[in-house]
Design an enzyme around this catalytic site. Sequence first.
Site, short mmCIF file in Angstrom:
data_model
loop_
_atom_site.label_atom_id
_atom_site.label_comp_id
_atom_site.label_asym_id
_atom_site.label_seq_id
_atom_site.Cartn_x
_atom_site.Cartn_y
_atom_site.Cartn_z
CG HIS A 17 -4.93 -3.10 0.61
ND1 HIS A 17 -4.84 -2.19 1.64
CD2 HIS A 17 -4.06 -2.67 -0.33
CE1 HIS A 17 -3.93 -1.28 1.34
NE2 HIS A 17 -3.46 -1.52 0.14
CE LYS A 41 2.86 4.70 0.64
NZ LYS A 41 1.71 3.82 0.76
NE ARG A 91 -4.92 3.23 -5.68
CZ ARG A 91 -4.12 3.79 -4.82
NH1 ARG A 91 -4.57 4.09 -3.64
NH2 ARG A 91 -2.89 4.10 -5.11
CB SER A 129 -2.81 2.77 3.18
OG SER A 129 -3.07 1.41 2.95
#
Length: 164
Positions: A17, A41, A91, A129
């Site tokens: 990040h 989430k 990514r 994360s």
Amino acid sequence: MKIAICPGSFDPVTNGHLDIIRRTARLFDKVVVVVMSNYFKKTSAFTPEERVELIKRVTADIPDIEVEAHYGLLADYAAQKNAVAIVKGLRAVSDFDTEFQQALANKKLNGDVETVFLTASGENMYLSSSVVKQICEFGGDISEFVPAEIREDIEKRLRKDLKI
């Protein structure tokens, strides 16, 4: 002034990040890092306010950075901030599909903002994360994955006392 938004859940913020934030700061006059809720989430390790504080600590040396939390639509937030771009890190190809759909929705909601994709640096391609949380919870060393200034905070929150 060209303003960019770097949105994310940042739960917790990682070196990946921070790399995207730093690179965005080189491209735009001002960067607003916005902690958002991730619809998919349902639980978080850190509150939005805690995440804002952690990000402020690791970006203190970057000029023209603002860090906030927002609970609504990203497209509306970008309009409020007069942002010209939403910058997202990618990514892998799997990230692109979801991010591309979000970019199209944001463009429909706010025609004045563009989405810019920055590819993750090679050393951060696998980093998320979720990976950091899992490694930390099971006692692994996260020092290469998170900024040094906040490593202890993350470990205090996530480290489990494992007794087998």
